[in-house]
Design a protein around this motif. Structure first.
Motif, PDB file in Angstrom:
ATOM      1  N   ASP A   1       0.828  -1.205   0.000  1.00 24.54           N
ATOM      2  CA  ASP A   1       0.000   0.000   0.000  1.00 24.54           C
ATOM      3  C   ASP A   1       0.862   1.254   0.000  1.00 24.54           C
ATOM      4  O   ASP A   1       0.560   2.218  -0.694  1.00 24.54           O
ATOM      5  CB  ASP A   1      -0.938   0.026   1.203  1.00 24.54           C
ATOM      6  CG  ASP A   1      -2.085  -0.960   1.078  1.00 24.54           C
ATOM      7  OD1 ASP A   1      -2.374  -1.416  -0.055  1.00 24.54           O
ATOM      8  OD2 ASP A   1      -2.695  -1.289   2.110  1.00 24.54           O
ATOM      9  N   GLU A   2       1.941   1.240   0.782  1.00 20.77           N
ATOM     10  CA  GLU A   2       2.845   2.390   0.811  1.00 20.77           C
ATOM     11  C   GLU A   2       3.536   2.579  -0.536  1.00 20.77           C
ATOM     12  O   GLU A   2       3.674   3.706  -1.008  1.00 20.77           O
ATOM     13  CB  GLU A   2       3.905   2.215   1.902  1.00 20.77           C
ATOM     14  CG  GLU A   2       3.364   2.368   3.315  1.00 20.77           C
ATOM     15  CD  GLU A   2       4.409   2.038   4.369  1.00 20.77           C
ATOM     16  OE1 GLU A   2       4.516   2.832   5.319  1.00 20.77           O
ATOM     17  OE2 GLU A   2       5.102   1.013   4.243  1.00 20.77           O
ATOM     18  N   GLU A   3       3.944   1.477  -1.149  1.00 22.50           N
ATOM     19  CA  GLU A   3       4.580   1.554  -2.462  1.00 22.50           C
ATOM     20  C   GLU A   3       3.615   2.114  -3.499  1.00 22.50           C
ATOM     21  O   GLU A   3       3.989   2.948  -4.325  1.00 22.50           O
ATOM     22  CB  GLU A   3       5.084   0.180  -2.889  1.00 22.50           C
ATOM     23  CG  GLU A   3       6.286  -0.302  -2.103  1.00 22.50           C
ATOM     24  CD  GLU A   3       6.758  -1.677  -2.545  1.00 22.50           C
ATOM     25  OE1 GLU A   3       6.429  -2.101  -3.670  1.00 22.50           O
ATOM     26  OE2 GLU A   3       7.450  -2.335  -1.762  1.00 22.50           O
ATOM     27  N   ILE A   4       2.373   1.668  -3.460  1.00 20.43           N
ATOM     28  CA  ILE A   4       1.357   2.159  -4.393  1.00 20.43           C
ATOM     29  C   ILE A   4       1.121   3.645  -4.166  1.00 20.43           C
ATOM     30  O   ILE A   4       1.028   4.418  -5.124  1.00 20.43           O
ATOM     31  CB  ILE A   4       0.050   1.349  -4.263  1.00 20.43           C
ATOM     32  CG1 ILE A   4       0.274  -0.066  -4.815  1.00 20.43           C
ATOM     33  CG2 ILE A   4      -1.107   2.044  -4.966  1.00 20.43           C
ATOM     34  CD1 ILE A   4      -0.846  -1.031  -4.532  1.00 20.43           C
ATOM     35  N   ASP A   5       1.045   4.071  -2.911  1.00 19.44           N
ATOM     36  CA  ASP A   5       0.861   5.495  -2.607  1.00 19.44           C
ATOM     37  C   ASP A   5       2.011   6.337  -3.141  1.00 19.44           C
ATOM     38  O   ASP A   5       1.800   7.422  -3.687  1.00 19.44           O
ATOM     39  CB  ASP A   5       0.711   5.719  -1.101  1.00 19.44           C
ATOM     40  CG  ASP A   5      -0.631   5.277  -0.555  1.00 19.44           C
ATOM     41  OD1 ASP A   5      -1.579   5.093  -1.356  1.00 19.44           O
ATOM     42  OD2 ASP A   5      -0.727   5.113   0.677  1.00 19.44           O
ATOM     43  N   ILE A   6       3.235   5.846  -3.003  1.00 20.16           N
ATOM     44  CA  ILE A   6       4.406   6.570  -3.498  1.00 20.16           C
ATOM     45  C   ILE A   6       4.362   6.670  -5.017  1.00 20.16           C
ATOM     46  O   ILE A   6       4.573   7.743  -5.594  1.00 20.16           O
ATOM     47  CB  ILE A   6       5.712   5.891  -3.028  1.00 20.16           C
ATOM     48  CG1 ILE A   6       5.876   6.082  -1.521  1.00 20.16           C
ATOM     49  CG2 ILE A   6       6.920   6.446  -3.778  1.00 20.16           C
ATOM     50  CD1 ILE A   6       6.974   5.229  -0.898  1.00 20.16           C
ATOM     51  N   LEU A   7       4.071   5.566  -5.693  1.00 20.28           N
ATOM     52  CA  LEU A   7       3.989   5.581  -7.153  1.00 20.28           C
ATOM     53  C   LEU A   7       2.863   6.482  -7.639  1.00 20.28           C
ATOM     54  O   LEU A   7       3.023   7.213  -8.623  1.00 20.28           O
ATOM     55  CB  LEU A   7       3.816   4.158  -7.690  1.00 20.28           C
ATOM     56  CG  LEU A   7       5.038   3.255  -7.527  1.00 20.28           C
ATOM     57  CD1 LEU A   7       4.681   1.826  -7.908  1.00 20.28           C
ATOM     58  CD2 LEU A   7       6.214   3.759  -8.346  1.00 20.28           C
ATOM     59  N   ASP A   8       1.737   6.461  -6.948  1.00 22.38           N
ATOM     60  CA  ASP A   8       0.607   7.327  -7.300  1.00 22.38           C
ATOM     61  C   ASP A   8       1.008   8.796  -7.184  1.00 22.38           C
ATOM     62  O   ASP A   8       0.717   9.602  -8.077  1.00 22.38           O
ATOM     63  CB  ASP A   8      -0.585   7.025  -6.397  1.00 22.38           C
ATOM     64  CG  ASP A   8      -1.788   7.875  -6.737  1.00 22.38           C
ATOM     65  OD1 ASP A   8      -2.256   7.814  -7.890  1.00 22.38           O
ATOM     66  OD2 ASP A   8      -2.245   8.619  -5.839  1.00 22.38           O
TER      67      ASP A   8
ATOM     68  N   THR B   1       1.218  11.405 -10.336  1.00 20.20           N
ATOM     69  CA  THR B   1       0.415  12.614 -10.276  1.00 20.20           C
ATOM     70  C   THR B   1       1.300  13.854 -10.399  1.00 20.20           C
ATOM     71  O   THR B   1       0.972  14.790 -11.136  1.00 20.20           O
ATOM     72  CB  THR B   1      -0.390  12.667  -8.960  1.00 20.20           C
ATOM     73  OG1 THR B   1      -1.212  11.508  -8.884  1.00 20.20           O
ATOM     74  CG2 THR B   1      -1.258  13.908  -8.883  1.00 20.20           C
ATOM     75  N   SER B   2       2.418  13.855  -9.712  1.00 17.91           N
ATOM     76  CA  SER B   2       3.349  14.984  -9.782  1.00 17.91           C
ATOM     77  C   SER B   2       3.906  15.152 -11.186  1.00 17.91           C
ATOM     78  O   SER B   2       4.022  16.279 -11.685  1.00 17.91           O
ATOM     79  CB  SER B   2       4.498  14.783  -8.785  1.00 17.91           C
ATOM     80  OG  SER B   2       4.020  14.720  -7.475  1.00 17.91           O
ATOM     81  N   LEU B   3       4.242  14.054 -11.832  1.00 22.95           N
ATOM     82  CA  LEU B   3       4.780  14.109 -13.191  1.00 22.95           C
ATOM     83  C   LEU B   3       3.752  14.668 -14.160  1.00 22.95           C
ATOM     84  O   LEU B   3       4.055  15.553 -14.969  1.00 22.95           O
ATOM     85  CB  LEU B   3       5.234  12.719 -13.640  1.00 22.95           C
ATOM     86  CG  LEU B   3       5.737  12.602 -15.075  1.00 22.95           C
ATOM     87  CD1 LEU B   3       6.930  13.519 -15.314  1.00 22.95           C
ATOM     88  CD2 LEU B   3       6.077  11.167 -15.394  1.00 22.95           C
TER      89      LEU B   3
END
Length: 48
Positions: free
Chosen positions: A10-17, A21-23
């Motif tokens: 879940d933390e990895e998914i949040d970081i990738l999300d 989004t930032s990109l």
């Protein structure tokens, strides 16, 4: 190698999300892509 705590999926998914989004926000600000174009590309790729 340093011992770093393992992140949960879940933390990895949040970081990738957050990264994606930032990109996309940056690309949109620079006039490279619009939100609509990005959403269309996502839908196209999800359909396969």
């Amino acid at each position: 190698m340093e011992n770093t705590p393992k992140k949960s999926k879940d933390e990895e998914i949040d970081i990738l999300d957050t990264m994606l989004t930032s990109l996309v926000d940056l690309l949109e600000k620079k006039g490279v892509i619009t939100q609509e174009e990005w959403e269309q590309e996502i839908k196209k790729r999800l359909k396969g």
